[in-house]
Design an enzyme around this catalytic site. Structure first.
Site, PDB file in Angstrom:
ATOM      1  N   ASP A   1       0.863  -1.186   0.000  1.00 44.66           N
ATOM      2  CA  ASP A   1       0.000   0.000   0.000  1.00 44.66           C
ATOM      3  C   ASP A   1       0.902   1.239   0.000  1.00 44.66           C
ATOM      4  OD1 ASP A   1      -2.277   1.588   0.310  1.00 44.66           O
ATOM      5  OD2 ASP A   1      -2.439   1.246   2.446  1.00 44.66           O
TER       6      ASP A   1
ATOM      7  N   THR B   1       5.646  -0.760   5.408  1.00 43.01           N
ATOM      8  CA  THR B   1       5.972  -2.008   6.089  1.00 43.01           C
ATOM      9  C   THR B   1       7.247  -2.629   5.532  1.00 43.01           C
ATOM     10  OG1 THR B   1       3.603  -2.402   6.345  1.00 43.01           O
ATOM     11  CG2 THR B   1       5.055  -4.278   6.745  1.00 43.01           C
TER      12      THR B   1
ATOM     13  N   ASP C   1      -8.283  -9.165   4.971  1.00 42.67           N
ATOM     14  CA  ASP C   1      -9.443  -9.028   5.848  1.00 42.67           C
ATOM     15  C   ASP C   1      -9.911  -7.595   5.994  1.00 42.67           C
ATOM     16  OD1 ASP C   1      -7.183  -8.182   7.477  1.00 42.67           O
ATOM     17  OD2 ASP C   1      -8.586  -8.219   9.151  1.00 42.67           O
TER      18      ASP C   1
HETATM   19  P1  5GP Z   1       1.898  -0.612   3.733  1.00 44.94           P
HETATM   20  O1  5GP Z   1       2.887  -0.708   4.846  1.00 44.94           O
HETATM   21  O2  5GP Z   1       2.487  -0.930   2.374  1.00 44.94           O
HETATM   22  O3  5GP Z   1       1.194   0.727   3.737  1.00 44.94           O
HETATM   23  O4  5GP Z   1       0.725  -1.600   4.055  1.00 44.94           O
HETATM   24  C1  5GP Z   1       0.860  -2.930   3.937  1.00 44.94           C
HETATM   25  C2  5GP Z   1      -0.167  -3.685   4.741  1.00 44.94           C
HETATM   26  O5  5GP Z   1      -1.378  -2.932   5.006  1.00 44.94           O
HETATM   27  C3  5GP Z   1      -0.602  -4.893   3.968  1.00 44.94           C
HETATM   28  O6  5GP Z   1       0.262  -5.983   4.176  1.00 44.94           O
HETATM   29  C4  5GP Z   1      -1.997  -5.133   4.510  1.00 44.94           C
HETATM   30  O7  5GP Z   1      -1.920  -5.899   5.673  1.00 44.94           O
HETATM   31  C5  5GP Z   1      -2.517  -3.761   4.849  1.00 44.94           C
HETATM   32  N1  5GP Z   1      -3.363  -3.242   3.743  1.00 44.94           N
HETATM   33  C6  5GP Z   1      -3.053  -2.239   2.901  1.00 44.94           C
HETATM   34  N2  5GP Z   1      -4.044  -2.011   2.013  1.00 44.94           N
HETATM   35  C7  5GP Z   1      -5.007  -2.914   2.300  1.00 44.94           C
HETATM   36  C8  5GP Z   1      -6.315  -3.197   1.714  1.00 44.94           C
HETATM   37  O8  5GP Z   1      -6.800  -2.573   0.749  1.00 44.94           O
HETATM   38  N3  5GP Z   1      -7.014  -4.209   2.284  1.00 44.94           N
HETATM   39  C9  5GP Z   1      -6.548  -4.924   3.339  1.00 44.94           C
HETATM   40  N4  5GP Z   1      -7.333  -5.894   3.805  1.00 44.94           N
HETATM   41  N5  5GP Z   1      -5.338  -4.690   3.918  1.00 44.94           N
HETATM   42  C10 5GP Z   1      -4.578  -3.693   3.397  1.00 44.94           C
END
Ligand code: 5GP
Ligand code: MG
Length: 180
Positions: free
Chosen positions: A106, A110, A162
């Site tokens: 996203d 992370t 989820d």
């Molecule tokens: P980042 O650190 O890249 O912003 O977010 C990664 C994590 O956020 C993903 O591994 C996931 O767990 C959660 N996440 C981000 N976008 C979504 C989404 O649209 N749906 C869900 N269920 N989880 C998301």
């Protein structure tokens, strides 16, 4: 099925089972070529990636190992934000060809925070395979080496992902309905 309800929200079908399986097989085909005779070690990030990891692994024909980890984020003492630690990473990554399996990238935060921790163990190579990516949400640049789908910046569920604990069991991926 064209829509599902989880808690108080409605989600519409966005990617079908066939589209997902075809894409996951395509990624596996590429990995089978790229990792021929290299015995890669896959590191799947729980919980979201469990279904992607299981399906991908079934399509692999090269000798491969897999390990599952959970990331825990806690507030560090410094103002720089959260600190990420891996729970369950028992494998030694030194000199290994490592492929991270993630359900969705996203903002990129992370993996951006976590990759240096893996790199520290001096793997021979370190690549990322993600089923989904939201390019519009990017805040931390990452190179995704194996990508399933680039998707709009909308919340999705299903196929391991989820909404507040629910929705992981669906074979399809659903998008939050407008106005939901
Ligand atoms: P980042 O650190 O890249 O912003 O977010 C990664 C994590 O956020 C993903 O591994 C996931 O767990 C959660 N996440 C981000 N976008 C979504 C989404 O649209 N749906 C869900 N269920 N989880 C998301
Ligand atoms: Mg995740």
């Amino acid at each position: 099925m064209s829509y599902i309800k989880l808690h108080d929200k409605t989600f519409n079908t966005y990617l079908s089972e066939e589209e997902i399986q075809q894409k996951v097989k395509g990624i596996a085909d590429q990995l089978n070529l790229d990792y021929k005779d290299r015995r890669p070690l896959f590191v799947a990030i729980l919980n979201g990636s469990f279904m992607f990891a299981a399906d991908l692994f079934k399509y692999l024909t090269v000798d491969a190992e897999i390990s599952f980890i959970k990331l825990a984020s806690y507030k560090g003492m410094k103002a720089s934000g959260n600190v990420i630690t891996a729970i369950g990473l028992e494998m030694d990554l030194f000199d290994r060809d490592v492929v991270i399996l993630e359900d969705i990238v996203d903002t990129g935060k992370t993996l951006h925070q976590f990759l240096p921790k893996l790199d520290h163990q001096q793997p021979k190579s370190l690549k990322i395979a993600a089923l989904l990516h939201k390019p519009e949400a990017t805040q931390y640049q990452l190179k995704i080496d194996y990508l399933g789908f680039s998707i709009p910046n909308k919340f999705v569920v299903g196929y391991g992902l989820d909404f507040d604990g629910l929705g992981r069991n669906y074979k399809e991926i659903y998008q939050l309905a407008a106005g939901s």
